[in-house]
Design a protein around this motif. Structure first.
Motif, PDB file in Angstrom:
ATOM      1  N   THR A   1       0.833  -1.217   0.000  1.00 37.08           N
ATOM      2  CA  THR A   1       0.000   0.000   0.000  1.00 37.08           C
ATOM      3  C   THR A   1       0.858   1.254   0.000  1.00 37.08           C
ATOM      4  OG1 THR A   1      -1.699  -1.187   1.235  1.00 37.08           O
ATOM      5  CG2 THR A   1      -1.844   1.227   1.224  1.00 37.08           C
ATOM      6  N   PHE A   2       1.882   1.287   0.824  1.00 36.68           N
ATOM      7  CA  PHE A   2       2.611   2.547   1.017  1.00 36.68           C
ATOM      8  C   PHE A   2       4.060   2.530   0.479  1.00 36.68           C
ATOM      9  CE2 PHE A   2      -0.588   2.960   4.592  1.00 36.68           C
ATOM     10  CZ  PHE A   2      -1.265   4.021   3.999  1.00 36.68           C
ATOM     11  N   GLY A   3       4.573   1.343   0.135  1.00 35.79           N
ATOM     12  CA  GLY A   3       5.889   1.287  -0.501  1.00 35.79           C
ATOM     13  C   GLY A   3       7.075   1.339   0.449  1.00 35.79           C
ATOM     14  N   SER A   4       6.822   1.404   1.755  1.00 33.69           N
ATOM     15  CA  SER A   4       7.911   1.331   2.745  1.00 33.69           C
ATOM     16  C   SER A   4       7.309   0.958   4.096  1.00 33.69           C
ATOM     17  CB  SER A   4       8.644   2.675   2.872  1.00 33.69           C
ATOM     18  OG  SER A   4       7.830   3.634   3.521  1.00 33.69           O
ATOM     19  N   ILE A   5       8.154   0.470   4.980  1.00 34.43           N
ATOM     20  CA  ILE A   5       7.778   0.327   6.399  1.00 34.43           C
ATOM     21  C   ILE A   5       8.944   0.882   7.207  1.00 34.43           C
ATOM     22  CG2 ILE A   5       7.163  -1.212   8.296  1.00 34.43           C
ATOM     23  CD1 ILE A   5       6.018  -3.156   6.194  1.00 34.43           C
ATOM     24  N   ASP A   6       8.716   2.008   7.821  1.00 32.59           N
ATOM     25  CA  ASP A   6       9.791   2.714   8.522  1.00 32.59           C
ATOM     26  C   ASP A   6       9.705   2.564  10.039  1.00 32.59           C
ATOM     27  OD1 ASP A   6      10.892   4.292   6.093  1.00 32.59           O
ATOM     28  OD2 ASP A   6       8.730   4.597   6.036  1.00 32.59           O
ATOM     29  N   VAL A   7       8.508   2.327  10.529  1.00 37.71           N
ATOM     30  CA  VAL A   7       8.291   2.239  11.977  1.00 37.71           C
ATOM     31  C   VAL A   7       7.373   1.051  12.252  1.00 37.71           C
ATOM     32  CG1 VAL A   7       7.363   3.415  14.019  1.00 37.71           C
ATOM     33  CG2 VAL A   7       8.422   4.766  12.187  1.00 37.71           C
ATOM     34  N   LEU A   8       7.769   0.226  13.187  1.00 34.76           N
ATOM     35  CA  LEU A   8       6.892  -0.853  13.670  1.00 34.76           C
ATOM     36  C   LEU A   8       6.684  -0.650  15.158  1.00 34.76           C
ATOM     37  CD1 LEU A   8       5.444  -3.656  13.588  1.00 34.76           C
ATOM     38  CD2 LEU A   8       7.713  -4.664  14.082  1.00 34.76           C
ATOM     39  N   ILE A   9       5.447  -0.512  15.565  1.00 36.51           N
ATOM     40  CA  ILE A   9       5.167  -0.432  17.004  1.00 36.51           C
ATOM     41  C   ILE A   9       4.458  -1.713  17.426  1.00 36.51           C
ATOM     42  CG2 ILE A   9       4.129   0.881  18.876  1.00 36.51           C
ATOM     43  CD1 ILE A   9       4.445   3.379  17.380  1.00 36.51           C
ATOM     44  N   ASN A  10       5.180  -2.523  18.192  1.00 34.14           N
ATOM     45  CA  ASN A  10       4.630  -3.780  18.702  1.00 34.14           C
ATOM     46  C   ASN A  10       3.836  -3.482  19.971  1.00 34.14           C
ATOM     47  OD1 ASN A  10       5.641  -5.740  16.803  1.00 34.14           O
ATOM     48  ND2 ASN A  10       7.686  -5.277  17.609  1.00 34.14           N
ATOM     49  N   ASN A  11       2.578  -3.150  19.749  1.00 36.10           N
ATOM     50  CA  ASN A  11       1.730  -2.682  20.858  1.00 36.10           C
ATOM     51  C   ASN A  11       0.659  -3.692  21.254  1.00 36.10           C
ATOM     52  OD1 ASN A  11       0.099  -0.492  22.427  1.00 36.10           O
ATOM     53  ND2 ASN A  11      -1.306  -1.203  20.822  1.00 36.10           N
ATOM     54  N   ALA A  12       0.247  -4.574  20.329  1.00 32.67           N
ATOM     55  CA  ALA A  12      -0.857  -5.502  20.623  1.00 32.67           C
ATOM     56  C   ALA A  12      -0.543  -6.287  21.895  1.00 32.67           C
ATOM     57  CB  ALA A  12      -1.065  -6.459  19.453  1.00 32.67           C
ATOM     58  N   GLY A  13      -1.508  -6.366  22.777  1.00 37.78           N
ATOM     59  CA  GLY A  13      -1.257  -7.103  24.011  1.00 37.78           C
ATOM     60  C   GLY A  13      -2.540  -7.415  24.754  1.00 37.78           C
ATOM     61  N   ILE A  14      -2.466  -8.466  25.554  1.00 43.60           N
ATOM     62  CA  ILE A  14      -3.594  -8.853  26.400  1.00 43.60           C
ATOM     63  C   ILE A  14      -3.077  -9.194  27.801  1.00 43.60           C
ATOM     64  CG2 ILE A  14      -4.956  -9.799  24.485  1.00 43.60           C
ATOM     65  CD1 ILE A  14      -4.188 -12.627  25.718  1.00 43.60           C
ATOM     66  N   GLY A  15      -3.999  -9.255  28.729  1.00 43.89           N
ATOM     67  CA  GLY A  15      -3.671  -9.748  30.061  1.00 43.89           C
ATOM     68  C   GLY A  15      -4.749 -10.715  30.509  1.00 43.89           C
TER      69      GLY A  15
END
Ligand code: NDP
Length: 255
Positions: free
Chosen positions: A84-98
């Motif tokens: 879609t955007f032609g690059s990936i510059d930032v990955l934020i690993n935020n998904a989480g559960i408890g």
């Protein structure tokens, strides 16, 4: 002339679990700083609603249904983001559960579920974006830890173990991929009002107040409180910052 230090124009950022809570707060500010934004989550309706809301202030944003405990779903999500955007510059690993339970009663399925989403998911997403960031010559990985990355918590044995692991994952990626100009850092949120913590407020008022009483800022945090640090760690302002964990906690860890 204004400073470009925090400008994210032309960058693409993926925020896993960006359809609500802390992830949404970070995605919103990163988008307002100029980045193309990809938010992900399992709940399609929630993701659609979040995208519609983000579109009011962010130029380029898409939502992708994706489960970070499913390797093929992660691969598809990263491919769609890149296509879609032609690059990936930032990955934020935020998904989480408890899943709250005392260690002596914690069952194996719940342990595996929490570790798979919170820790293995972050590793897999990082591993999958690595070739893209390497070929681009730069990248930013931001992992989301917790106060339980530092402190023990009786009802959170799997969660705390996953969040301790996230700090070591961050350091290991930092030393491994520094040569590729990829910085990996970690945010340790304090106690933040989101769906994840709503149950503490609703069902455990004593615990809620006890936590409040030892936050020097004298308030629980809001999702937007994490946004500035996320922009900083996404931007060139942090290019010589690698492998660190930054507490955003109203002073909780200093008390
Ligand atoms: P929320 O429950 O509001 O958000 C969690 C997000 O993770 C949702 O967007 C959810 O989307 C997504 N998610 C959960 N499981 C998966 C999965 N298997 N695959 C993809 N996405 C998933 O909680 P918070 O905003 O509070 O939590 C965000 C992060 O911040 C977590 O890592 C949490 O551990 C951390 N954190 C939170 C603190 C707090 O006080 N709130 C304190 C410290 C850390 P969906 O439901 O659509 O799957």
């Amino acid at each position: 002339m204004s400073s470009k230090l925090f400008d994210l124009t032309g960058k693409t950022a993926i925020v896993t679990g960006g359809n609500g809570g802390i992830g949404y707060g970070m995605a919103s500010e990163i988008g307002k700083s100029g980045a193309n934004v990809v938010i992900t989550g399992r709940n399609s309706d929630k993701t659609k609603a979040a995208v519609n809301e983000l579109k009011k202030s962010v130029d380029n944003v898409i939502g992708i249904d994706s489960d970070v405990s499913d390797e093929s779903s992660i691969k598809d999500m990263i491919k769609t983001s890149y296509d879609t955007f032609g690059s990936i510059d930032v990955l934020i690993n935020n998904a989480g559960i408890g899943i709250r339970e005392l260690p002596e009663n914690y069952n194996t399925d719940d342990w595996n579920k929490v570790i798979n989403i919170n820790l293995t998911g972050a590793f897999l997403c990082s591993r999958e974006v690595y070739p893209i960031m390497k070929s681009q010559g730069s990248g930013k990985i931001i992992n989301i830890g917790s106060m339980t990355s530092i402190f023990g918590l009786d009802w959170a044995v799997a969660y705390a173990s996953s969040k301790g692991g996230i700090v070591q994952l961050t350091k290991t990626l930092a030393v491994s991929w520094a040569k590729d100009n990829i910085q990996s850092n970690c945010i340790l949120p304090g106690w933040i009002h989101t769906d994840l913590t709503q149950g503490i407020k609703d069902q455990f008022q004593d615990r809620y107040q006890q936590i409040l009483s030892r936050i020097p800022s004298n308030r629980w945090g809001e999702p937007d409180d994490l946004a500035g640090t996320a922009v900083y760690l996404s931007s060139s302002a942090s290019d010589y910052v690698n492998g660190v964990s930054i507490a955003v906690d109203g002073g909780y860890t200093s008390f």
